[in-house]
Design a protein around this motif. Structure first.
Motif, PDB file in Angstrom:
ATOM      1  N   ILE A 242      10.284 -28.532   5.682  1.00 12.91           N
ATOM      2  CA  ILE A 242      10.373 -27.202   5.658  1.00 12.91           C
ATOM      3  C   ILE A 242      10.551 -26.396   4.361  1.00 12.91           C
ATOM      4  CG2 ILE A 242      11.894 -25.740   7.075  1.00 12.91           C
ATOM      5  CD1 ILE A 242      10.355 -27.312   8.969  1.00 12.91           C
ATOM      6  N   ILE A 243      11.422 -27.010   3.476  1.00 16.14           N
ATOM      7  CA  ILE A 243      11.688 -26.400   2.192  1.00 16.14           C
ATOM      8  C   ILE A 243      10.473 -26.325   1.539  1.00 16.14           C
ATOM      9  CG2 ILE A 243      12.957 -26.705   0.046  1.00 16.14           C
ATOM     10  CD1 ILE A 243      15.196 -28.434   1.643  1.00 16.14           C
TER      11      ILE A 243
ATOM     12  N   LEU B 245       8.558 -23.532   3.068  1.00 22.70           N
ATOM     13  CA  LEU B 245       8.968 -22.013   2.897  1.00 22.70           C
ATOM     14  C   LEU B 245       8.731 -21.634   1.381  1.00 22.70           C
ATOM     15  CD1 LEU B 245      10.528 -19.355   4.287  1.00 22.70           C
ATOM     16  CD2 LEU B 245      12.599 -20.750   3.426  1.00 22.70           C
ATOM     17  N   PHE B 246       9.037 -22.481   0.261  1.00 24.45           N
ATOM     18  CA  PHE B 246       9.111 -22.129  -0.772  1.00 24.45           C
ATOM     19  C   PHE B 246       7.710 -21.883  -1.351  1.00 24.45           C
ATOM     20  CE2 PHE B 246      13.448 -21.265  -2.809  1.00 24.45           C
ATOM     21  CZ  PHE B 246      14.010 -21.785  -1.736  1.00 24.45           C
TER      22      PHE B 246
ATOM     23  N   LEU C 202       5.278 -20.639   0.354  1.00 26.43           N
ATOM     24  CA  LEU C 202       4.976 -19.396   0.824  1.00 26.43           C
ATOM     25  C   LEU C 202       5.585 -18.315   0.010  1.00 26.43           C
ATOM     26  CD1 LEU C 202       3.781 -17.965   3.321  1.00 26.43           C
ATOM     27  CD2 LEU C 202       5.633 -18.290   4.543  1.00 26.43           C
ATOM     28  N   TYR C 203       6.886 -18.468   0.002  1.00 24.30           N
ATOM     29  CA  TYR C 203       7.593 -17.478  -0.748  1.00 24.30           C
ATOM     30  C   TYR C 203       7.052 -17.513  -2.193  1.00 24.30           C
ATOM     31  CZ  TYR C 203      11.602 -16.435   2.635  1.00 24.30           C
ATOM     32  OH  TYR C 203      12.336 -15.796   3.362  1.00 24.30           O
TER      33      TYR C 203
ATOM     34  N   ILE D 256       3.893 -15.254  -2.221  1.00 24.30           N
ATOM     35  CA  ILE D 256       4.124 -13.852  -1.985  1.00 24.30           C
ATOM     36  C   ILE D 256       4.660 -13.322  -3.232  1.00 24.30           C
ATOM     37  CG2 ILE D 256       5.605 -12.298  -0.557  1.00 24.30           C
ATOM     38  CD1 ILE D 256       5.218 -14.224   1.813  1.00 24.30           C
ATOM     39  N   VAL D 257       5.535 -13.826  -3.814  1.00 21.68           N
ATOM     40  CA  VAL D 257       6.441 -13.124  -4.894  1.00 21.68           C
ATOM     41  C   VAL D 257       5.489 -13.134  -6.150  1.00 21.68           C
ATOM     42  CG1 VAL D 257       8.482 -13.287  -6.316  1.00 21.68           C
ATOM     43  CG2 VAL D 257       8.522 -13.488  -3.804  1.00 21.68           C
TER      44      VAL D 257
ATOM     45  N   MET E  37       9.577 -20.660  -7.529  1.00 25.05           N
ATOM     46  CA  MET E  37       9.913 -20.871  -6.262  1.00 25.05           C
ATOM     47  C   MET E  37       8.637 -22.044  -5.769  1.00 25.05           C
ATOM     48  SD  MET E  37      11.391 -17.342  -4.598  1.00 25.05           S
ATOM     49  CE  MET E  37      12.104 -18.027  -2.965  1.00 25.05           C
TER      50      MET E  37
END
Lengths: 563, 116
Positions: free
Chosen positions: B43-44, B47-48, B50-51, B54-55, B83
Motif C-alpha cells: 500500500i505504501i 500510494l507513493f 502514484l503520488y 503525479i507530483v 516520493m
C-alpha cells in the motif's frame, strides 16, 4: 498530548490556500486509500485480540512507526512550530530530553513487564499489580481523557480546514469523524496502525519541502540565526541560554524544572503510561519487537524536531513580531503561513493531505485506545462479564461509534470555549503524571501494597489539579507561564503520589510475592520464557544497542545548540 | 464459552497474571491477524509511486511563476522524485523479502471488500 503546546484556537483568516483541482485529487486519493485499508483489514479481525491489539502479531517497523505517528498528531505539529516561533530553540527540549530518555526507558525497562505479562492495556497491568480500585479509577480517567483529546483533535482539524480550505467547521468535523469511524470499526487497531504508518510518510513529504524552502528563503541556517539574534536576542537560537536558576526567559522555566518536570515526570508519564502510545507496542508480534517499538520510534523523533522547529523559527524571522496582534498572525499560523507563501500546487496538496492525515491519526489513536479500555477494562470486567469473545468484538465496534460521536460532541463543546484547548492540554498532563508515579513505584518497590495504587493515583491527580487551578491560576505562587506551571504541577503531582503510596503501604499489607511475579522489577513471570524469534539475534535488532544509541545521538544533538 | 465462564468464576474472587496469560494465549491461538492481514508495504509503495508520478509530472510542467514562488527550486519535481523513490523502495523491499509463506497470497484491497 505530551506537552502543553498551543493547539490551534484561531488561525488568521487571510491564510486561505490557493488550492486547485490537483491538490484536491491528491487529497481524494488519500481518503480512498484510508478507507481501502479499513476494508482490507476487516478480514483479519476474528477475535477480540485481533480487534483491540492486532492479535499481538505486527512487525516492529510497523508498530514503531505507528508509535511515533500516534504522537505526531497535527496539534503536535502546529503546536511545536508555534512553540518555536514563540520561544525559539527551547523546543528541542520537548524532543531530546522530553521524549528520548522516556522512550528508551519504555523499550528497555518497562516493555518486558507490559508485554511479558500479556496484559491488554495499561489499566489491566494496574489490576494485576494493585487492585480493582486502581484499575477502575485509571480506566475511567483514561477513557475520559481519550475522548476529550479526540474531540480537541477534531475541533482543531475543523478550524484549520476552515481557515485553509474554506469548509464550514461542522462539515470538516462530520467528514473526518465519519472516516475515522469507518476505518476503525472495520479493521480495528490494525487499520488504525496501518493508517498511522502511511500518515508518517505523508507528513514527512509535507514537512520536508516546507523546511527546505523556508531555510532557503531566510538565507540558510546562518541567515536564520543572524536574523533571530538581531530581533529576539542571542538566547533565542540556543537550547539552554537564560535557563540558569534565577535568570528569566520567556519559557518561565529553569534548567532544573526542564530536566525534572519536562524531562522526567511529564515525559515519562506520557510516553510510558499513556495507553494510546503503549497500545502500539503491545500489538507487536513478540517481546523483542515490542521492546524495539519505542526504540525504532526514537530515531525519527530525534530529527522531527527540525521539521517543526525550523518552520516556526523561519516564520518568526520573516514577519516582524510574528504571533503578536501587530503582525496579524497567531503563533499557530507558522506552518500554514509558510505553506501559503512557498508551496506551489502539487506539493501544496501533499501538505494539506499530510495535515489532515495527522489530525485524523491523532483522533484515531485516541479512539482506538478508548474502545479497548472501555470494552476490556470497564464493560467486560464490571458491567457485562463472561460473554463469548465475539460479543466483545461487536461491543468494541459499537463503542467505537459511541466514542466517535462523543468526540464530535466534545469537539463542538470545545468550539464554544475560546481558550479551552490550552486548558485541556494542561489537564491531560494531570492524567499521565499520577499514573506514572503509581507505575514506577509499583514496578520497582515490591512492598507497595495493593491499596496504595488507588490512593497514590487519586492523590497525584488531585494535587496536580490543585497546583494548577488554585496555586497558579489564583496567583498564590508566581509562575511566569502556563508551561512553567505545568512543569511544577507535574513535579508536585509526582511527589504527592509517591508520598501517599509510601504512607498507605506502611499501614496496609503487601501483596504476596507469588502474585507479583513478572510485575515487579527483578522478577520474571511464570509464562514469559518465550523463545527468541529467528533473526532477532542480529546486532541491529538488539534493544540495548538501539536504545543507548538513541540516547547518545540525542545528547550529541544538544552540542551545537549549547554553546 | 466454557473457558470464559470458568475464568469468571475464578476471577470473582481473584484475578491473577495466570488468568490473563491463559486468556490471551487462548485468543492468540485463534487470532487471524498474522494469517490474514495484507502487507502494508504494497500500500505504501503503491500510494507513493502514484503520488510521485503525479507530483513529478506537475514539476515538469510547472511554469516559472510556480518555481519562483518556491524560491527558485522546482519543489514539485524534487518532492515527486523523492516520493517516487520511497514508493519504489517499499515495492523493492516487498519483492526482495516477500511476505512469509505462512500467509495466503495478497490481493488488492478492492478484492477483499466482498468478504464477510
Amino acid at each position: 498530548m505530551q506537552t502543553p503546546t498551543y493547539a490551534p484556537t484561531e488561525l488568521a483568516a487571510e491564510l486561505r490556500l490557493p488550492t486547485n483541482g490537483l491538490d484536491y485529487t491528491i487529497l481524494a486519493i488519500y481518503f480512498v486509500v484510508v478507507l481501502g485499508i479499513g476494508f482490507a483489514a476487516r478480514r483479519s479481525v476474528k477475535t477480540s485480540l485481533d480487534f483491540f491489539l492486532s492479535g499481538r502479531s505486527l512487525p516492529a517497523w510497523i508498530t514503531g512507526l505507528a508509535f511515533i505517528s500516534a504522537n505526531l498528531a497535527a496539534t503536535e505539529i502546529l503546536g511545536m512550530a508555534a512553540n518555536s516561533a514563540q520561544y525559539g530553540a527551547y523546543t528541542v527540549h520537548w524532543y531530546w530530553i522530553g521524549a528520548i530518555p522516556a522512550m528508551v526507558f519504555l523499550g528497555l525497562v518497562m516493555m518486558p513487564f507490559y508485554y511479558g505479562s500479556k496484559v491488554r492495556s495499561v489499566p489491566e497491568f494496574l489490576l494485576l499489580r494493585f487492585d480493582r480500585g486502581a484499575h477502575l479509577l485509571s480506566s475511567i480517567l483514561f477513557a475520559f481523557a481519550a475522548i476529550l483529546i479526540a474531540g480537541v483533535n477534531l475541533y482543531a482539524l475543523a478550524i484549520v480546514v476552515e481557515a485553509l480550505l474554506g469548509w464550514p467547521q461542522w462539515v470538516a468535523i462530520v467528514v473526518a469523524g465519519a472516516f475515522v469511524l469507518a476505518y476503525i470499526t472495520l479493521g480495528g487497531l490494525s487499520s488504525a496502525i496501518y493508517n498511522e504508518v502511511l500518515q508518517f510518510f505523508v507528513i514527512l513529504a509535507a514537512l520536508i519541502p516546507i523546511t527546505v524552502l523556508g531555510l532557503k528563503k531566510v538565507g540558510g541556517w546562518s541567515g536564520l540565526t543572524d536574523k533571530l539574534t538581531a530581533t529576539h536576542g542571542p538566547d533565542f537560537t540556543t537550547a539552554w541560554g537564560g535557563t540558569g536558576i534565577g535568570s528569566t526567559n520567556p519559557l518561565g522555566a529553569n534548567w532544573l524544572t526542564i530536566v525534572l518536570g519536562l524531562g522526567f515526570v511529564l515525559s515519562f508519564g506520557y510516553w510510558t503510561t499513556n495507553f494510546a502510545e503503549v497500545q502500539r507496542a503491545l500489538s507487536a508480534k513478540n517481546l523483542s519487537a515490542s521492546q524495539r517499538t519505542p526504540l525504532i520510534a526514537a530515531y525519527p523523533k530525534i530529527f522531527i524536531v527540525f521539521l517543526v522547529m525550523i518552520p516556526g523559527l523561519v516564520a518568526a524571522a520573516l514577519i516582524p513580531h510574528f504571533g503578536t496582534p501587530a503582525s496579524g498572525y497567531q503563533y499557530n499560523d507558522a506552518i500554514p503561513f509558510l505553506m501559503q507563501e512557498l508551496l506551489p500546487n502539487g506539493v501544496l496538496g501533499i501538505a494539506v493531505t499530510g495535515l489532515l492525515a495527522a489530525f485524523m491519526a491523532g483522533m484515531a489513536a485516541n479512539v482506538s485506545s478508548f474502545n479497548t479500555v472501555f470494552t476490556n477494562d470497564i464493560w467486560g470486567r464490571y458491567v457485562v462479564r463472561g460473554r463469548e469473545d465475539s460479543y466483545y468484538v461487536r461491543f468494541g465496534r459499537l463503542i467505537t461509534a459511541v466514542g466517535v460521536v462523543a468526540s464530535i460532541g466534545t469537539a463542538f463543546l470545545a468550539s464554544s470555549f475560546s481558550n479551552i484547548m490550552a486548558y485541556l492540554q494542561t489537564l491531560f498532563s494531570f492524567f499521565n503524571v499520577p499514573m506514572f508515579v503509581v507505575f514506577i513505584v509499583g514496578m520497582f518497590w515490591k512492598r507497595a501494597s495493593a491499596k496504595s495504587g488507588f490512593w497514590g493515583l487519586l492523590a497525584g491527580t488531585v494535587t496536580a489539579m490543585v497546583n494548577y487551578f488554585v496555586f497558579y491560576k489564583k496567583g498564590i505562587i508566581a509562575i511566569p507561564s502556563d508551561q512553567g506551571a505545568n512543569f511544577v504541577s507535574a513535579i508536585a503531582g509526582f511527589v504527592a503520589g509517591a508520598v501517599v503510596m509510601f504512607a498507605v503501604s506502611l499501614f496496609t499489607s503487601p501483596k504476596p510475592a507469588e502474585e507479583l511475579r513478572g510485575l515487579v522489577y527483578g522478577t520474571r513471570s511464570p509464562g514469559m520464557a518465550e523463545p527468541p524469534a529467528p533473526g532477532d539475534e542480529a546486532w541491529y535488532r538488539k534493544p540495548a544497542l538501539l536504545g543507548w544509541g538513541a540516547v547518545v545521538l540525542a545528547a550529541a544533538c544538544y552540542i551545537p545548540f549549547s554553546f | 464459552m466454557s473457558e470464559h465462564s470458568r475464568r469468571h468464576e475464578h476471577e470473582h474472587f481473584h484475578y491473577s497474571e495466570e488468568d490473563v496469560q491463559r486468556e490471551v494465549t487462548e485468543l492468540e491461538g485463534k487470532s487471524a491477524t498474522a494469517a490474514r492481514i495484507f502487507d502494508l508495504r504494497r500500500i505504501i509503495g503503491g500510494l507513493f509511486v502514484l503520488y510521485g508520478v503525479i507530483v513529478t509530472i506537475t514539476g515538469i510542467t510547472d511554469s516559472q511563476a510556480e518555481i519562483d514562488k518556491a524560491q527558485g527550486i522546482n519543489i514539485n519535481l524534487w518532492t515527486g522524485i523523492g516520493m517516487l523513490l520511497l514508493g519504489i523502495f517499499f515495492l523493492a523491499w516487498l519483492k526482495l523479502r516477500p511476505t512469509p509463506p505462512s500467509l495466503p497470497p495478497e490481493g488488492l484491497p478492492e478484492e477483499k471488500e466482498n468478504k464477510e
